[in-house]
Design a protein around this motif. Sequence first.
Motif, PDB file in Angstrom:
ATOM      1  N   VAL A   1     -54.019 -36.794  20.060  1.00 57.41           N
ATOM      2  CA  VAL A   1     -53.492 -37.403  21.465  1.00 57.41           C
ATOM      3  C   VAL A   1     -52.552 -36.879  22.225  1.00 57.41           C
ATOM      4  CG1 VAL A   1     -52.279 -39.665  22.107  1.00 57.41           C
ATOM      5  CG2 VAL A   1     -53.977 -39.654  20.116  1.00 57.41           C
ATOM      6  N   PRO A   2     -52.765 -36.554  23.505  1.00 55.96           N
ATOM      7  CA  PRO A   2     -51.763 -35.907  24.313  1.00 55.96           C
ATOM      8  C   PRO A   2     -50.331 -36.469  24.423  1.00 55.96           C
ATOM      9  CG  PRO A   2     -53.683 -37.054  25.571  1.00 55.96           C
ATOM     10  CD  PRO A   2     -53.801 -37.394  24.164  1.00 55.96           C
ATOM     11  N   LYS A   3     -49.498 -35.624  24.685  1.00 55.96           N
ATOM     12  CA  LYS A   3     -47.910 -36.100  24.450  1.00 55.96           C
ATOM     13  C   LYS A   3     -47.532 -36.780  25.804  1.00 55.96           C
ATOM     14  CE  LYS A   3     -47.197 -34.123  20.486  1.00 55.96           C
ATOM     15  NZ  LYS A   3     -47.970 -34.537  19.521  1.00 55.96           N
ATOM     16  N   ASP A   4     -48.159 -36.640  26.889  1.00 57.69           N
ATOM     17  CA  ASP A   4     -47.898 -36.973  28.151  1.00 57.69           C
ATOM     18  C   ASP A   4     -48.778 -38.389  28.698  1.00 57.69           C
ATOM     19  OD1 ASP A   4     -50.160 -35.603  28.377  1.00 57.69           O
ATOM     20  OD2 ASP A   4     -49.587 -34.579  30.481  1.00 57.69           O
ATOM     21  N   ASN A   5     -49.180 -39.003  27.614  1.00 56.51           N
ATOM     22  CA  ASN A   5     -50.002 -40.004  28.012  1.00 56.51           C
ATOM     23  C   ASN A   5     -49.205 -41.384  28.601  1.00 56.51           C
ATOM     24  OD1 ASN A   5     -49.178 -41.969  25.628  1.00 56.51           O
ATOM     25  ND2 ASN A   5     -50.255 -40.384  24.362  1.00 56.51           N
ATOM     26  N   SER A   6     -49.666 -42.307  29.087  1.00 60.67           N
ATOM     27  CA  SER A   6     -48.697 -43.346  29.434  1.00 60.67           C
ATOM     28  C   SER A   6     -48.594 -44.292  28.817  1.00 60.67           C
ATOM     29  CB  SER A   6     -49.689 -44.207  30.890  1.00 60.67           C
ATOM     30  OG  SER A   6     -49.646 -43.376  31.918  1.00 60.67           O
ATOM     31  N   ALA A   7     -49.604 -44.715  27.683  1.00 61.84           N
ATOM     32  CA  ALA A   7     -49.258 -45.586  26.537  1.00 61.84           C
ATOM     33  C   ALA A   7     -50.049 -45.023  25.579  1.00 61.84           C
ATOM     34  CB  ALA A   7     -49.575 -47.031  26.996  1.00 61.84           C
TER      35      ALA A   7
ATOM     36  N   PHE B   1     -55.223 -44.630  23.790  1.00 67.80           N
ATOM     37  CA  PHE B   1     -54.215 -44.170  24.689  1.00 67.80           C
ATOM     38  C   PHE B   1     -54.937 -44.320  26.046  1.00 67.80           C
ATOM     39  CE2 PHE B   1     -56.541 -40.296  23.497  1.00 67.80           C
ATOM     40  CZ  PHE B   1     -56.637 -39.613  24.652  1.00 67.80           C
ATOM     41  N   ILE B   2     -53.897 -44.494  26.951  1.00 69.25           N
ATOM     42  CA  ILE B   2     -53.958 -44.257  28.436  1.00 69.25           C
ATOM     43  C   ILE B   2     -53.395 -42.980  28.960  1.00 69.25           C
ATOM     44  CG2 ILE B   2     -53.853 -45.280  30.515  1.00 69.25           C
ATOM     45  CD1 ILE B   2     -53.598 -47.955  29.224  1.00 69.25           C
ATOM     46  N   LYS B   3     -54.164 -42.192  29.804  1.00 72.27           N
ATOM     47  CA  LYS B   3     -53.674 -41.210  30.341  1.00 72.27           C
ATOM     48  C   LYS B   3     -53.937 -41.045  31.700  1.00 72.27           C
ATOM     49  CE  LYS B   3     -53.334 -36.179  30.154  1.00 72.27           C
ATOM     50  NZ  LYS B   3     -52.120 -36.106  30.354  1.00 72.27           N
ATOM     51  N   GLU B   4     -53.082 -41.085  32.740  1.00 70.96           N
ATOM     52  CA  GLU B   4     -53.146 -40.840  34.117  1.00 70.96           C
ATOM     53  C   GLU B   4     -53.825 -39.243  34.504  1.00 70.96           C
ATOM     54  OE1 GLU B   4     -51.419 -41.907  38.484  1.00 70.96           O
ATOM     55  OE2 GLU B   4     -49.943 -42.145  36.811  1.00 70.96           O
ATOM     56  N   LEU B   5     -54.752 -39.246  35.078  1.00 68.80           N
ATOM     57  CA  LEU B   5     -55.648 -37.916  35.602  1.00 68.80           C
ATOM     58  C   LEU B   5     -55.681 -37.844  37.091  1.00 68.80           C
ATOM     59  CD1 LEU B   5     -58.266 -37.812  33.059  1.00 68.80           C
ATOM     60  CD2 LEU B   5     -56.239 -36.596  32.859  1.00 68.80           C
ATOM     61  N   PRO B   6     -55.569 -36.604  37.786  1.00 60.72           N
ATOM     62  CA  PRO B   6     -55.898 -36.461  39.080  1.00 60.72           C
ATOM     63  C   PRO B   6     -57.520 -36.720  39.116  1.00 60.72           C
ATOM     64  CG  PRO B   6     -54.848 -34.629  38.296  1.00 60.72           C
ATOM     65  CD  PRO B   6     -55.109 -35.649  37.271  1.00 60.72           C
ATOM     66  N   PHE B   7     -58.121 -37.085  40.355  1.00 66.88           N
ATOM     67  CA  PHE B   7     -59.551 -37.667  40.370  1.00 66.88           C
ATOM     68  C   PHE B   7     -60.186 -36.388  40.385  1.00 66.88           C
ATOM     69  CE2 PHE B   7     -58.078 -41.459  42.104  1.00 66.88           C
ATOM     70  CZ  PHE B   7     -59.138 -42.476  41.691  1.00 66.88           C
TER      71      PHE B   7
END
Length: 158
Positions: free
Chosen positions: A120-126, A136-142
Amino acid sequence: MRLLFIIVLSFGLFGCMNPAATGPLFTGLMPSNQDKALIYFYRPLEHDGGTVCLKVLLNDIEKGCLGTTGFLGFHAKAGEYHIKIKPDAFPVHTLLEFDVAISPNDKRLFKITIANSRDVPKDNSASRYTAGGTWFIKELPFRFAEQELSNLNESIGP
């Protein structure tokens, strides 16, 4: 009594089938709206352990139900939002939640998936640990997700 048991069991089993998105394939972003942001959520894995679709709620307003191998896209007014992801079979259970600030004409993309805890990435939103793995939820650039999005079908909107 036996017939009633079989009927109840059948509904339970059908409710736990893979909730794959069945809408049209992703062909590109919806048109922009200068006054509103463009928001997308997607769930790329076919067998992510989830047996229901995941409701996406912005400030407790449902925006759609995200199936496996699916995406949801919608416009939202600028503002502060509390986002909740809830399995549709368990209305009181919130799987994931986080806060986000949306600006006019924003383009935001959120990936919802599951992995082993160490992946799981450390910089996820939740994130939330479950017996099947960590959601987990991760914000990504399109631009980093275009290939993954092109293989997904649209999920159920509101």
